[in-house]
Design a protein around this motif. Sequence first.
Motif, PDB file in Angstrom:
ATOM      1  N   ASN A   1       0.756  -1.298  -0.018  1.00  0.00           N
ATOM      2  CA  ASN A   1      -0.156   0.080  -0.530  1.00  0.00           C
ATOM      3  C   ASN A   1       1.123   1.152   0.023  1.00  0.00           C
ATOM      4  O   ASN A   1       2.394   1.367   0.233  1.00  0.00           O
ATOM      5  CB  ASN A   1      -1.032  -0.253   1.151  1.00  0.00           C
TER       6      ASN A   1
ATOM      7  N   TRP B   1       1.602  -7.176   1.034  1.00  0.00           N
ATOM      8  CA  TRP B   1       0.575  -8.679   0.965  1.00  0.00           C
ATOM      9  C   TRP B   1       0.717  -9.537   0.033  1.00  0.00           C
ATOM     10  O   TRP B   1       1.443  -8.923  -0.776  1.00  0.00           O
ATOM     11  CB  TRP B   1      -0.907  -8.391   0.968  1.00  0.00           C
TER      12      TRP B   1
ATOM     13  N   GLU C   1      -4.427 -13.639   2.712  1.00  0.00           N
ATOM     14  CA  GLU C   1      -4.145 -11.848   3.140  1.00  0.00           C
ATOM     15  C   GLU C   1      -5.333 -11.370   2.382  1.00  0.00           C
ATOM     16  O   GLU C   1      -5.267 -10.302   2.944  1.00  0.00           O
ATOM     17  CB  GLU C   1      -3.110 -12.053   2.842  1.00  0.00           C
TER      18      GLU C   1
ATOM     19  N   PHE D   1      -7.483  -7.929   4.234  1.00  0.00           N
ATOM     20  CA  PHE D   1      -6.788  -6.375   3.281  1.00  0.00           C
ATOM     21  C   PHE D   1      -8.317  -6.087   3.544  1.00  0.00           C
ATOM     22  O   PHE D   1      -8.713  -5.228   3.680  1.00  0.00           O
ATOM     23  CB  PHE D   1      -6.297  -6.871   2.549  1.00  0.00           C
TER      24      PHE D   1
END
Length: 91
Positions: A37, A43, A61, A65
């Motif tokens: 991000n 991730w 994951e 998220f």
Amino acid sequence: MTEIFKVVLDKIKKEKLRFHHNGGALPRGSNDLPVRNENGRSWKFNCKIEGGNCFSISGPEWRSFAKSKVNAMVTLYWEEDEHVYTIRVRN
């Protein structure tokens, strides 16, 4: 920077996101997709080709998220110069 998808997450997409992509920025087959991000958190989402230009993102994951991002606009980019996928969230 190439936009892979832009979507508003809902309860179904937080489990498995299906989308179309015509570019060559995604791996073929079923692969872990390393994503970060804007703050640098990383991730590994499972990215799978569903046929033609249809892909899906899922896995533990992804669900971790996405669970807190229902109703948010989520955009995935491929940053070719850095060879990294970046995900952005806008509420």
